[in-house]
Each structure stands twice: as C-alpha cells, then as structure tokens.
Design a protein around this motif. Structure first.
Motif, PDB file in Angstrom:
ATOM      1  N   PRO A  71       4.531  -1.813 -10.074  1.00 34.52           N
ATOM      2  CA  PRO A  71       3.480  -1.563  -9.302  1.00 34.52           C
ATOM      3  C   PRO A  71       3.686  -1.831  -7.571  1.00 34.52           C
ATOM      4  O   PRO A  71       3.530  -1.022  -6.452  1.00 34.52           O
ATOM      5  N   ILE A  73      -3.106  -5.674 -12.526  1.00 37.32           N
ATOM      6  CA  ILE A  73      -3.924  -5.181 -11.577  1.00 37.32           C
ATOM      7  C   ILE A  73      -4.411  -4.269 -10.907  1.00 37.32           C
ATOM      8  O   ILE A  73      -4.986  -3.798 -11.868  1.00 37.32           O
ATOM      9  N   THR A  74      -5.493  -5.685 -10.617  1.00 35.38           N
ATOM     10  CA  THR A  74      -6.848  -5.328 -10.067  1.00 35.38           C
ATOM     11  C   THR A  74      -7.484  -5.634  -8.860  1.00 35.38           C
ATOM     12  O   THR A  74      -7.287  -7.095  -8.575  1.00 35.38           O
ATOM     13  N   GLU A  96      -5.728  -1.790  -7.989  1.00 32.91           N
ATOM     14  CA  GLU A  96      -4.231  -0.995  -8.334  1.00 32.91           C
ATOM     15  C   GLU A  96      -4.121  -1.033  -6.576  1.00 32.91           C
ATOM     16  O   GLU A  96      -4.553  -0.535  -5.158  1.00 32.91           O
ATOM     17  N   CYS A 121      -1.850   0.312  -3.016  1.00 31.73           N
ATOM     18  CA  CYS A 121      -1.857   0.882  -1.779  1.00 31.73           C
ATOM     19  C   CYS A 121      -1.060   0.647  -1.309  1.00 31.73           C
ATOM     20  O   CYS A 121      -1.648  -0.186  -0.232  1.00 31.73           O
ATOM     21  N   GLY A 165      -7.408  -1.323  -3.251  1.00 36.63           N
ATOM     22  CA  GLY A 165      -5.545  -2.168  -3.241  1.00 36.63           C
ATOM     23  C   GLY A 165      -4.420  -2.012  -2.315  1.00 36.63           C
ATOM     24  O   GLY A 165      -3.662  -2.410  -2.283  1.00 36.63           O
TER      25      GLY A 165
END
Length: 469
Positions: free
Chosen positions: A87, A204-205, A207, A209, A321
């Motif tokens: 990510p 993944i917290t 998400e 961006c 994010g």
C-alpha cells in the motif's frame, strides 16, 4: 528536593565501531498499481527545498524484549516492510527531476527500499544515558560511501539499518525522504510497519492515500504573500559565520511542564488572545540564542521560521490516510536590537501572529510561490528554524513487538546548526516535559544556558533558583 525545572542533559563522547554484514533491497511482496516507467506527481509542498532531505531517526530496543521472538529481528522487519510497501508503494520508487527542475517519483527496475544489517561489539549500556540525542550515534544510520549532503535523486526513499549490540539489544536507524511524507505522514507509515511486524499480519489503518494532485498550483500561479521564509537575504551579520566556522556543538536541555507553564504566563502578550506553549518556548529560545551568539550589527534583520501543520486549515478535509507534506513555514522577523532589548511578550506576540497567519490561502500561495521561483538552495541568512516533534507519537508508533523504544528521535543537528528541535521526553516520562536540542559554538553555550534558564530575571532567581541545574 524538587526536580529541576530546567536541566542540561549530557551525553557520552563515544566512538561506536560498526561492521556491516549485509545490505538487502526490499521490494513490495505483492503486485503494486504501477509498472516500470510510471511516475507519480509530487506537490510543491513535497518539493520545497527544505523537503529535499532525508530525515534520520533512531530507535533503541532492549534484549529483554526479544526472548519470545519467533524470527530474527532483521527477518521480522524485512518481511513486514515488504508487506507495507504494497500500500505504501511510493517508498519503493526513486526521485528524479523533470525538465523544469520539479521532482517526481518514478518506478524502474532494481528499485525498492534498502535494509542494512550491522554489528557492534559495544553493549547498549556503554552508550550511556539515552535521554538525549547524541551525534556519536551517527554510525548507527547508514550512509553510502562519499554520499553528497542533501542528495535525494536516484536514492532509496527508505533506508533502514539494524545494528546488533554485544548484549543482544539492537537499534533501528531510519532515513525517510521528506519529499514523500511530513512528520505526521512518517508516523502513519512507521505505525503501519510496526503493527504489521508485531502481529505478523498486514495492519494498515488508515488506508494510505497519495492524492498529491490536490495541491496543484493555480494556472496562472497567484502568490498572495511575501514568503519571507524563502527569500535570499545576504548575511550582513556575524551570525552564520560564527556558527558554521566555530564547529558548533549540540546541546540538549530538559524543560519541565512546570517551567513551560510558568514561561507561558511570563510570555503572555499584552493584548488579549492567549499564546500557546510553543509560542512562548519559540520566542524564549530565539531570544536566548541570539543573545548568546552576540549577533551584530544591532539593526540586522533576523528571521525565525517554524513548521505548522496546515491540515486543519483546509476547507475540504484530507482523507485520514493522506501522508504527504501539508506543512507551511511561517516567518517572524525582528532586528537584533528589537529582539535582544525588547520584552518577551512582544516576541511571543510575533510568533503567535505568524503561527495563526497560516491558512489555506497561505498554503496555496506557498504552492504557487514554489511553482514560480523554484528555490534551489537552502537560505540561512539571519535565520533560526524551530521544528516541533512533541506532538508526534514517535514512541507509540515504533513498537514493532519489542516494546516501545528506550529512545526515539533524531541524532545529530550539527550538519544544520541553525535548526532547533523540540522533542518529547522518553516513554518513561508522563510529565509532559520536552527536550530542547540546539547547536552552539562552545564559546556561547554557557551564555545560552544562562539565558534559557532565565538566571538574569530577578523574579526567576527569587522563585526558582533552586529548581535549575
């Protein structure tokens, strides 16, 4: 006896021998949404000249917390990093300049983050007190042989060195490219890497961006503020020469919550709006520093710059994010005589006004100023820059499964001696004290301490002389 309100922290003079055993390129563990030849847009906030650096930090972990590890430290960190690079795939790319000198992230073959495994024959206890950053820890952060200062092009955007000590403890030395993330973004990434390492599962917290296009410049650009923070000012004083030629030393001071509260009362501007703790500390540090350096001539115009997180200033909130740079650098100006001979509340008022001046209009103007001017060098004329790390969750974010680190933060400010960093106290401290880390020539260090501790104040001597050490 009550603990001191302000205390100088001393660190060991060390020579840390380090042997590098292996260097490993770490690539995303699964396919990512870009292919070789693709590129990503960086905003002008990511591409400000002050962001074209690597931010080095170090984290120390005790051997006691490694007893129940299933895998070696290096393997745990490498596997978790490969997972989070899916990510956070921009960290696996490289930076390059486009035709107009603007940076972008591009993706090519044989890229990825870099991990280094090293060994030291020293024990962690031999490093002394880990309360304050020590320039002697520099060997625990990897640099390439003959690496140029401020080099970011064609470099891994994340460089991590794991150094094992004789006692079984270890350090993690990180270099993150500031163009990819600001301080809050770095904490978000670090927290994801740590949580993934700790649980063995992808965590993944929020998400992540990218969304850097949100900060594209206007067409045509509209610069609505003077942006004194970027301007080239000829060094017409002895300030820069005094600092850079004297080989400044790093000094660290623990500032208790009680002193911060007392200073805030003393520094409160004469008008009504309240100042923040940062306003008071920044004004006090700036005045103490300039007084200690005996800056001349008295009519020379000085600058104080500091970083302000502008996320809350935006009319349309960013996604949780978003980890790019959303930082403005407001600037306070004052002549030497106004600063040295004036009153602390007046200096505090100037800092407060500069901090509150940051708005979405100011941020957009910054973006457009960089678009038009594209500054190519850091300007030091008459300047002190204060960076605040006290609100970063750097200790909490760095629990990879071995507990919170004994120390988390920077190492060495002496390569940029006109920078002061305000750091949170370590994990064992719950009193909200901070560490002030600043560089000074040896000849000015005692005078700065005298000023910082406010030993010249009659009221201070009467009320707190027993609380200074």
């Amino acid at each position: 006896m009550a603990p001191p309100w302000v205390e100088e922290l001393h660190f060991h003079q060390l020579n840390i021998p380090v042997t590098i055993h292996q260097t490993v390129s770490v690539t995303p563990s699964r396919p990512i949404p870009v292919k070789h030849g693709d590129s990503l847009y960086l905003s002008n906030l990511d591409d400000m000249i002050g962001a074209r650096v690597f931010t080095p930090t170090i984290y120390f972990y005790q051997s006691d917390n490694l007893k129940f590890c299933q895998k070696p430290v290096m393997e745990t960190l490498r596997d978790a990093l490969a997972s989070v690079l899916v990510p956070y795939y921009p960290f696996s790319g490289r930076l390059r300049e486009t035709k107009n000198g603007k940076l972008e992230v591009f993706f090519g073959p044989e890229q990825g983050a870099l991990m280094v495994e090293a060994q030291s024959e020293m024990a962690l206890a031999e490093l002394g007190d880990l309360a304050a950053p020590n320039p002697a820890w520099t060997p625990l952060i990897f640099k390439f042989p003959n690496e140029e200062q401020y080099k970011v092009l064609d470099m891994p955007l994340l460089i991590a060195q794991v150094t094992h000590f004789r006692c079984g403890s270890f350090s993690l030395g990180l270099r993150l490219c500031h163009c990819i993330c600001d301080g809050l973004g770095a904490m978000q990434f670090l927290g994801a890497w740590a949580a993934t390492a700790k649980t063995g599962l992808m965590v993944i917290t929020p998400e992540p961006c990218w969304d850097r296009e949100l900060f594209r410049p206007c067409n045509p650009p509209m610069v609505k503020f003077p942006h004194t923070e970027f301007m080239r000012i000829e060094e017409g004083s002895n300030l820069t020469m005094t600092l850079w030629q004297a080989k400044p030393i790093q000094k660290c001071y623990r500032i208790s919550r009680e002193f911060q509260t007392w200073l805030k009362t003393l520094a409160q501007p004469y008008d009504n709006p309240a100042c923040s703790t940062f306003d008071a500390m920044a004004a006090h540090i700036w005045r103490s520093w300039v007084k200690a350096l005996d800056v001349r001539p008295s009519d020379y115009m000085l600058r104080l710059t500091f970083s302000v997180n502008a996320r809350q200033k935006l009319n349309a909130p960013l996604k949780d994010g978003f980890y790019g740079n959303v930082v403005c650098v407001p600037c306070v100006t004052s002549t030497v005589s106004e600063l040295v001979d004036g009153q602390l509340p007046e200096t505090t008022r100037l800092v407060r006004e500069a901090r509150l001046s940051v708005s979405e209009k100011y941020l957009r103007s910054t973006v457009d100023y960089v678009e038009v001017e594209r500054p190519r060098r850091l300007e030091f004329g008459g300047k002190l820059t204060i960076t605040q790390w006290t609100r970063f969750s750097i200790y909490k974010s760095a629990d990879f499964g071995w507990g919170t680190p004994l120390y988390a933060g920077p190492i060495d400010l002496t390569p940029t001696p006109q920078v002061c960093v305000l750091l949170p106290e370590g994990k064992a401290d719950s009193s909200c004290s901070m560490i002030v880390c600043i560089c000074l020539p040896e000849s000015a260090a005692q005078k700065f301490k005298h000023n910082l501790f406010m030993m010249n104040s009659t009221d201070e001597n009467e009320n707190t002389s027993t609380k200074l050490s």
